[in-house]
Write a protein that holds these residues in place. Structure first.
Motif, PDB file in Angstrom:
ATOM      1  N   THR A 117       6.374   2.951  -4.223  1.00 37.49           N
ATOM      2  CA  THR A 117       5.075   3.560  -4.133  1.00 37.49           C
ATOM      3  C   THR A 117       5.035   4.900  -4.112  1.00 37.49           C
ATOM      4  O   THR A 117       3.915   5.561  -4.618  1.00 37.49           O
ATOM      5  CB  THR A 117       4.627   3.116  -2.581  1.00 37.49           C
ATOM      6  N   CYS A 151       0.708  -1.282  -0.091  1.00 37.11           N
ATOM      7  CA  CYS A 151       0.153  -0.033   0.148  1.00 37.11           C
ATOM      8  C   CYS A 151       0.904   1.390   0.066  1.00 37.11           C
ATOM      9  O   CYS A 151       1.895   1.452   0.628  1.00 37.11           O
ATOM     10  CB  CYS A 151      -0.672  -0.106   1.314  1.00 37.11           C
ATOM     11  N   THR A 182      -3.760   3.697   5.426  1.00 39.83           N
ATOM     12  CA  THR A 182      -3.965   2.341   5.613  1.00 39.83           C
ATOM     13  C   THR A 182      -5.272   1.881   5.317  1.00 39.83           C
ATOM     14  O   THR A 182      -5.882   0.975   4.628  1.00 39.83           O
ATOM     15  CB  THR A 182      -3.424   1.889   6.917  1.00 39.83           C
ATOM     16  N   ASP A 228      -0.194   2.318  -5.043  1.00 38.05           N
ATOM     17  CA  ASP A 228      -0.450   1.046  -4.470  1.00 38.05           C
ATOM     18  C   ASP A 228       0.341   0.042  -5.399  1.00 38.05           C
ATOM     19  O   ASP A 228       0.084   0.134  -6.833  1.00 38.05           O
ATOM     20  CB  ASP A 228      -1.641   0.746  -4.290  1.00 38.05           C
ATOM     21  N   CYS A 237      -6.404   2.158   1.511  1.00 36.43           N
ATOM     22  CA  CYS A 237      -5.958   1.127   0.668  1.00 36.43           C
ATOM     23  C   CYS A 237      -6.465  -0.297   0.944  1.00 36.43           C
ATOM     24  O   CYS A 237      -7.160  -0.935  -0.301  1.00 36.43           O
ATOM     25  CB  CYS A 237      -4.365   0.796   1.242  1.00 36.43           C
TER      26      CYS A 237
END
Length: 799
Positions: A770, A545, A574, A775, A577
């Motif tokens: 990232t 992520c 978080t 992602d 994702c």
């Protein structure tokens, strides 16, 4: 083919004069072997070779037939052996002379008067302080202390020494500077003709000033560095290396890229570098149709200026000698004089300084010049015969010939073969001349017009930036660098392949076959392909992520369920994702360690989801991270366990195994990082390795416990956001097809490290990160491994 003329187009059709090649080869090889022999043994070699040469000369008789010709070649080689072994024996006798050799063996403490021969150079090591090496010639020992030595208090001699110093005062010394230093002696390394090594932690005491020529050169070099200071780091650090071989500010990642693409000669004071400089001047002279003598004068002037600017040290003078031979070949059109000149120069230089026989820079200089004399004219003429303009043909032939000739040494030193070296050097050609000329202008005007110097350096930074881009893109091409045996075996194997190719390539169908094989090798080396589609992509095995500067990895188990490894620094990214992936249930949350960038977003994992269990590392620091995990788990009644080496769990079709740390690791730069969990994951027949934030110490411990075979994986979540604290052998053991880096945009830590990314790419991995790609997903589709990236919009932010 053209019939030839004043431009030397007939060069390629003439047979070179190699009558002195035997002497050059014998001198070089004998000195190389004698470097590791004692003076007495080297003298014995001289005697045997002299007697053999006398017998052979008496047996062969006058030259005439083929047999006599080969006989005189053998005599020439034996005479070269006499020369090379004699010179090396003389230097070895000084190295072994008493009382200095005895003092070195006793590790005596001395005060020495030294004369610096070359620029101090940084030496990589374990210490954080500067370690520099300085060559010296004249030595006076004034005070002696050591283990029961009976040596006199004062010794006067002329001997070479090397100084290892940890004080910054050694950093700015100029060649020719006399200094006094105090330190401890020790014997030289095997194969080193210097008499001793001196280790010191004290600054040098200067005696007078360096010679005026060295001061002038130092002033110009310092002015160039000042002019480059306002420039971006990478082109600004490259420009002094390109102009005068000063790599003190060169970004290590750029150096790695140049090495991977065969462009190192551009930043090294070598014969190849001089040859390119002469080639640029030669192109300009040919463009204005200058006469051969005027062309030679212009090239000679450029060569003399280069020697002054780069400092007239032995390495620079050696490079100039090699470059002058290229001048003879391409400007005068008389290669039959240049090839014997090259052979004579090899013999003379090795006799004067036998240590050159084992110097890779010397070998590269000789080979590059040889390629310029023997290969480049043929290729230039062949291109012109096919309608390529004269200037372009020369621009293509010179770097290609130098690269091919140097390939054996490069392969032996690096243990790799670059498939992109020749195209990268060809792409670099248009930028070398303007960068070099503007860099020289900046250096020359810097003492009197600093503003003008900065402007010239700014102009030069544009072609320098092009060179950085070419090297960077070439180094990161999947399959651009292939493994090759290292050392002497690899060099000899590449030499055989090169000779066979040059002979076979004279046939048209062989050239076409070689082109097809090269293209197939590059295309076939692409490890994985990039797939498109919705999010999450079909067949996804793992998603890293994009949560900023932190880690959050998702491993699907069943529809709507996934194991989560780490929680990122903040709850929002978080949670977002996991929502995009449709994760509603988390059967297991793994916390590799308790740093905030791995546990700060734990509420985002727990938000609206059922979490069945949490496992953590046994290392209970830092306390704040441990407390946040314990508090979140206690609030929701989630059981928390500790996972140690050997712990394993199977969730759906997913198997997780903890393989590190093998034992508690203490006393490192970051103990929490070096005690983070390292997980091997088996997901639908594909091995994945999640390395947490493991640094060098834990990676070394893992290598020792499980061995390289126990680390191999198709997909690697790169440790510690791609920082520089990676063990190369660890990355080699994993040997991933896909490497994913979880890292924040414009983070203050300098992550990820460009050298680490370059190594992964050169070793054949597709590298994604990232901060640029959003992602990241590893995907198994149609029975093959692939990757997908959700992508970022302009500026590196989520769309």
């Amino acid at each position: 083919m053209p019939s030839g003329g004043e431009d030397g187009s007939s060069i390629g059709r003439r047979v070179p004069d190699v009558r002195l090649a035997g002497i050059a080869l014998g001198t070089w090889l004998a000195a190389l072997v004698a470097l590791s022999l004692s003076a007495r043994t080297a003298v014995c070699v001289v005697g045997v070779a002299a007697m053999a040469a006398g017998v052979a000369a008496a047996t062969v008789g006058p030259a005439g037939g083929r047999r006599q010709g080969w006989g005189w070649v053998a005599v020439a080689v034996l005479l070269g052996v006499v020369c090379g072994a004699s010179a090396t024996a003389a230097r070895a006798s000084v190295r072994e002379a008493e009382p200095l050799a005895g003092l070195a063996r006793a590790h005596a403490t001395v005060e020495a008067e030294l004369v610096v021969r070359d620029d101090p150079r940084p030496v990589s090591g374990q210490r954080a302080t500067w370690v520099v090496m300085v060559d010296a010639r004249r030595l006076t020992v004034d005070r002696v202390g050591g283990a029961g030595s009976a040596a006199p208090a004062t010794i006067r001699l002329a001997a070479g020494m090397v100084v290892f110093a940890t004080d910054d005062g050694w950093r700015g010394l100029l060649p020719g500077q006399r200094v006094i230093a105090s330190g401890r002696l020790r014997p030289p390394q095997r194969g080193d003709l210097r008499a001793a090594a001196l280790s010191t932690s004290e600054p040098p005491r200067r005696l007078g000033r360096a010679p005026w020529l060295q001061r002038a050169a130092g002033s110009l070099r310092a002015g160039l560095q000042r002019a480059c200071a306002p420039l971006p780091d990478r082109p600004g650090g490259l420009l002094p290396g390109l102009v005068v071989g000063d790599t003190s500010r060169l970004d290590p990642a750029v150096a790695d890229d140049f090495r991977a693409t065969g462009m190192t000669h551009l930043v090294a004071v070598s014969g190849a570098n001089v040859a390119i400089l002469i080639g640029c001047v030669l192109l300009l002279a040919r463009g204005i149709r200058a006469a051969p003598r005027l062309t030679a004068a212009a090239c000679a002037t450029a060569l003399a200026g280069f020697v002054v600017l780069a400092r007239p040290t032995p390495s620079v003078l050696r490079a100039a000698a090699m470059g002058a031979l290229g001048l003879i070949a391409l400007a005068s059109g008389r290669p039959r004089a240049a090839v014997p000149g090259l052979c004579a120069a090899i013999a003379v230089l090795v006799v004067v300084d036998p240590e050159l026989a084992g110097d890779p820079g010397f070998a590269l200089s000789v080979l590059a010049t040889g390629g310029l004399l023997l290969i480049a004219p043929r290729w230039r003429d062949a291109l012109r015969a096919r309608g390529v303009p004269a200037g372009l043909a020369e621009a293509l032939a010179i770097p290609a010939a130098a690269q091919v000739a140097c390939a054996p040494v490069i392969a032996g030193l690096s243990g790799t073969v670059s498939l992109v070296a020749v195209p990268a050097n060809l792409l670099a050609v248009p930028a070398i001349a303007p960068a070099t000329v503007l860099g020289v202008v900046a250096a020359v005007v810097s003492p009197v017009w600093p503003t003008g110097a900065e402007f010239a350096a700014w102009l030069a930074s544009w072609p320098a930036a092009w060179l950085v881009a070419v090297a960077g893109q070439g180094a990161r091409l999947p399959g651009g660098t292939l493994p090759w045996p290292g050392g002497w075996a690899g060099a000899l194997l590449m030499a055989g392949v090169t000779v066979a190719f040059l002979v076979a390539a004279r046939r048209r169908h062989v050239r076409r076959l070689a082109a097809v094989v090269a293209v197939a090798a590059v295309v076939g080396a692409l490890p994985v392909r990039l797939v498109a589609g919705g999010w999450p992509p079909a067949g996804w095995l793992m998603v890293v992520c994009s949560v900023g500067q932190g880690d959050a990895v998702v491993l699907p188990t069943l529809p709507g369920a996934a194991v989560v490894v780490d929680a990122g620094p903040d709850s929002g990214p978080t949670d977002g994702c996991l929502r995009r992936l449709g994760v509603r249930t988390v059967p297991l949350l793994v916390v590799t360690h308790f740093h905030a960038d791995h546990v700060g977003g734990i509420e985002g994992v727990l938000r609206g989801r059922g979490v069945a269990a949490i496992v953590t590392t046994a290392w209970q620091e830092p306390a704040a991270g441990l407390a946040s995990v314990a508090r979140a788990a206690a609030t929701r009644g989630i059981p928390v366990g500790v996972a140690r080496v050997g712990w394993t769990d199977t969730v759906g079709g997913l198997t997780l195994t903890v393989i590190g740390p093998p034992q508690p690791i203490v006393g490192t730069r970051s103990d929490p990082n070096n005690n983070s969990l390292v997980l091997r994951v088996r997901q639908r027949g594909v091995d994945l390795l999640l390395a947490g934030d493991a640094e060098n110490e834990e990676q070394q411990a893992l290598l020792g416990r499980v061995g390289p075979g126990g680390l191999r994986a198709a997909v690697l979540k790169v440790a510690h956001h791609g920082s520089a604290y990676q063990e190369p052998a660890f990355l080699d053991a994993v040997d991933p097809a896909v490497a994913m880096v979880s890292v924040g945009v414009h983070n203050r830590y300098g992550h990820p490290n460009a050298s680490v990314l370059g190594k992964l790419a050169r070793d054949g991995a597709r590298v994604l990160r990232t901060d640029r790609d959003g992602d990241l997903a590893a995907v198994r589709t149609e029975g093959r491994l692939a990757v997908a990236a959700r992508g970022y919009g302009p500026g590196g932010h989520p769309p």
